[in-house]
Motif scaffolding. Structure first.
Motif, PDB file in Angstrom:
ATOM      1  N   ASP A   1       1.120  -1.169   0.134  1.00  0.00           N
ATOM      2  CA  ASP A   1      -0.111   0.098  -0.139  1.00  0.00           C
ATOM      3  C   ASP A   1       1.052   1.277  -0.162  1.00  0.00           C
ATOM      4  OD1 ASP A   1      -2.289  -1.426   0.150  1.00  0.00           O
ATOM      5  OD2 ASP A   1      -2.413  -1.664   2.129  1.00  0.00           O
ATOM      6  N   SER A   2       2.012   1.011   0.786  1.00  0.00           N
ATOM      7  CA  SER A   2       2.656   2.421   0.814  1.00  0.00           C
ATOM      8  C   SER A   2       3.435   2.357  -0.507  1.00  0.00           C
ATOM      9  CB  SER A   2       4.043   2.043   1.747  1.00  0.00           C
ATOM     10  OG  SER A   2       4.771   3.223   1.733  1.00  0.00           O
ATOM     11  N   ALA A   3       3.897   1.430  -1.173  1.00  0.00           N
ATOM     12  CA  ALA A   3       4.356   1.752  -2.532  1.00  0.00           C
ATOM     13  C   ALA A   3       3.429   2.119  -3.508  1.00  0.00           C
ATOM     14  CB  ALA A   3       4.825   0.169  -3.073  1.00  0.00           C
ATOM     15  N   LEU A   4       2.130   1.674  -3.419  1.00  0.00           N
ATOM     16  CA  LEU A   4       1.315   2.379  -4.239  1.00  0.00           C
ATOM     17  C   LEU A   4       0.947   3.554  -4.293  1.00  0.00           C
ATOM     18  CD1 LEU A   4      -1.521  -0.702  -3.889  1.00  0.00           C
ATOM     19  CD2 LEU A   4      -0.622   0.301  -6.118  1.00  0.00           C
ATOM     20  N   ASN A   5       0.863   4.144  -2.858  1.00  0.00           N
ATOM     21  CA  ASN A   5       0.679   5.626  -2.447  1.00  0.00           C
ATOM     22  C   ASN A   5       1.817   6.315  -3.045  1.00  0.00           C
ATOM     23  OD1 ASN A   5      -2.075   6.411  -0.974  1.00  0.00           O
ATOM     24  ND2 ASN A   5      -1.532   4.371  -0.664  1.00  0.00           N
ATOM     25  N   ASN A   6       2.988   5.881  -2.515  1.00  0.00           N
ATOM     26  CA  ASN A   6       4.201   6.748  -2.929  1.00  0.00           C
ATOM     27  C   ASN A   6       4.602   6.678  -4.221  1.00  0.00           C
ATOM     28  OD1 ASN A   6       5.486   8.002  -0.378  1.00  0.00           O
ATOM     29  ND2 ASN A   6       5.051   5.914   0.229  1.00  0.00           N
ATOM     30  N   HIS A   7       4.320   5.624  -5.121  1.00  0.00           N
ATOM     31  CA  HIS A   7       4.550   5.744  -6.683  1.00  0.00           C
ATOM     32  C   HIS A   7       3.890   6.641  -7.154  1.00  0.00           C
ATOM     33  CE1 HIS A   7       3.576   4.643 -10.735  1.00  0.00           C
ATOM     34  NE2 HIS A   7       4.943   4.199 -10.879  1.00  0.00           N
ATOM     35  N   ARG A   8       2.600   6.778  -6.872  1.00  0.00           N
ATOM     36  CA  ARG A   8       1.638   7.942  -7.366  1.00  0.00           C
ATOM     37  C   ARG A   8       2.413   9.108  -7.269  1.00  0.00           C
ATOM     38  NH1 ARG A   8      -2.691  10.883  -6.110  1.00  0.00           N
ATOM     39  NH2 ARG A   8      -4.065  11.444  -7.891  1.00  0.00           N
ATOM     40  N   ARG A   9       2.840   9.269  -5.753  1.00  0.00           N
ATOM     41  CA  ARG A   9       3.340  10.671  -5.262  1.00  0.00           C
ATOM     42  C   ARG A   9       4.495  11.145  -6.253  1.00  0.00           C
ATOM     43  NH1 ARG A   9       2.817   8.936   0.730  1.00  0.00           N
ATOM     44  NH2 ARG A   9       0.676   9.545   1.082  1.00  0.00           N
ATOM     45  N   PHE A  10       5.446  10.107  -6.481  1.00  0.00           N
ATOM     46  CA  PHE A  10       6.740  10.512  -7.104  1.00  0.00           C
ATOM     47  C   PHE A  10       6.316  10.636  -8.473  1.00  0.00           C
ATOM     48  CE2 PHE A  10       8.700   6.763  -4.166  1.00  0.00           C
ATOM     49  CZ  PHE A  10       8.679   7.652  -3.116  1.00  0.00           C
ATOM     50  N   VAL A  11       5.359  10.002  -9.175  1.00  0.00           N
ATOM     51  CA  VAL A  11       5.014  10.408 -10.534  1.00  0.00           C
ATOM     52  C   VAL A  11       4.565  11.837 -10.648  1.00  0.00           C
ATOM     53  CG1 VAL A  11       3.606  10.028 -12.314  1.00  0.00           C
ATOM     54  CG2 VAL A  11       4.836   8.036 -11.301  1.00  0.00           C
ATOM     55  N   ARG A  12       3.854  12.367  -9.386  1.00  0.00           N
ATOM     56  CA  ARG A  12       3.228  13.359  -9.544  1.00  0.00           C
ATOM     57  C   ARG A  12       4.099  14.474  -9.457  1.00  0.00           C
ATOM     58  NH1 ARG A  12      -0.549  14.236  -5.154  1.00  0.00           N
ATOM     59  NH2 ARG A  12      -0.984  16.104  -6.305  1.00  0.00           N
ATOM     60  N   PHE A  13       5.105  14.226  -8.618  1.00  0.00           N
ATOM     61  CA  PHE A  13       6.362  15.221  -8.425  1.00  0.00           C
ATOM     62  C   PHE A  13       6.939  15.482  -9.806  1.00  0.00           C
ATOM     63  CE2 PHE A  13       6.711  14.889  -3.628  1.00  0.00           C
ATOM     64  CZ  PHE A  13       7.115  16.224  -3.256  1.00  0.00           C
ATOM     65  N   LEU A  14       7.468  14.181 -10.382  1.00  0.00           N
ATOM     66  CA  LEU A  14       8.343  14.339 -11.692  1.00  0.00           C
ATOM     67  C   LEU A  14       7.631  14.946 -12.667  1.00  0.00           C
ATOM     68  CD1 LEU A  14       9.705  10.798 -11.398  1.00  0.00           C
ATOM     69  CD2 LEU A  14      10.883  12.939 -10.971  1.00  0.00           C
ATOM     70  N   LEU A  15       6.168  14.949 -12.770  1.00  0.00           N
ATOM     71  CA  LEU A  15       5.284  15.624 -13.893  1.00  0.00           C
ATOM     72  C   LEU A  15       4.988  17.078 -13.516  1.00  0.00           C
ATOM     73  CD1 LEU A  15       3.095  12.569 -14.792  1.00  0.00           C
ATOM     74  CD2 LEU A  15       5.078  13.561 -15.999  1.00  0.00           C
ATOM     75  N   SER A  16       4.988  17.634 -12.280  1.00  0.00           N
ATOM     76  CA  SER A  16       4.622  18.859 -11.995  1.00  0.00           C
ATOM     77  C   SER A  16       5.901  19.685 -11.725  1.00  0.00           C
ATOM     78  CB  SER A  16       3.682  19.040 -10.558  1.00  0.00           C
ATOM     79  OG  SER A  16       3.182  20.051 -10.382  1.00  0.00           O
ATOM     80  N   ASP A  17       5.348  21.063 -12.085  1.00  0.00           N
ATOM     81  CA  ASP A  17       6.415  22.054 -11.912  1.00  0.00           C
ATOM     82  C   ASP A  17       5.989  23.052 -10.761  1.00  0.00           C
ATOM     83  OD1 ASP A  17       8.089  21.488 -14.149  1.00  0.00           O
ATOM     84  OD2 ASP A  17       6.837  22.705 -15.603  1.00  0.00           O
ATOM     85  N   LYS A  18       4.674  22.645 -10.197  1.00  0.00           N
ATOM     86  CA  LYS A  18       4.429  23.440  -8.926  1.00  0.00           C
ATOM     87  C   LYS A  18       4.247  22.439  -7.824  1.00  0.00           C
ATOM     88  CE  LYS A  18       1.579  26.340 -11.941  1.00  0.00           C
ATOM     89  NZ  LYS A  18       0.619  27.013 -12.355  1.00  0.00           N
TER      90      LYS A  18
END
Length: 147
Positions: A46-63
């Motif tokens: 579950d931690s991996a699922l939640n954090n994967h999404r967070r990591f991707v969002r970081f990489l795709l966002s400039d804000k």
């Protein structure tokens, strides 16, 4: 990056640790309120699922992104790691989710690690902090698996 190498090592270490356990040791619940080792590994899924999404969002966002928490006990219960999965299935899921995180984080550059996020309590953190925290969280639970 050192944290990425540590994650790769942890994938191997936890896999070997779990594969060396008996099924009884892996699935035994110390009490009704406590997670079995299988559920601990499920929690790490579950931690991996939640954090994967967070990591991707970081990489795709400039804000700065909002980093939303999740109710860990509810996730473990709802996923049914204790009763709905075989031990090998939980291990395979955990290992592959973390391999997916490795692949995503290999795409991160130095500037990406400095990108900002905001926790539910308003604390500002960086991707580097979040990734390091993910590794430390895994190490904490690895110790529980070893006990």
């Amino acid at each position: 990056m050192q944290a990425l190498d540590r994650l790769k090592s942890l994938i191997t270490e936890v896999t070997e640790l779990v594969e060396a356990m008996t099924e009884e040791a892996f699935t035994r619940k110390p009490s009704i309120e406590k997670w079995s080792k299988q559920e601990i590994l499920g929690h790490l899924c579950d931690s991996a699922l939640n954090n994967h999404r967070r990591f991707v969002r970081f990489l795709l966002s400039d804000k700065p992104i909002h980093i939303q928490g999740y109710t860990q006990d509810d996730w473990v219960r709802l996923q049914g790691y204790q009763d709905q999965y075989q031990p090998g299935e939980v291990l395979t899921l955990w290992r592959e989710l973390n391999r997916m995180i490795v692949r995503v984080m290999q795409q991160a550059g130095e500037a990406d690690y400095r990108k900002k996020g905001i926790l539910d309590d308003g604390t500002e953190v960086t991707l580097e902090w979040l990734f390091d925290d993910y590794i430390e969280h895994m190490i904490h639970h690895k110790k529980q698996l070893e006990a």
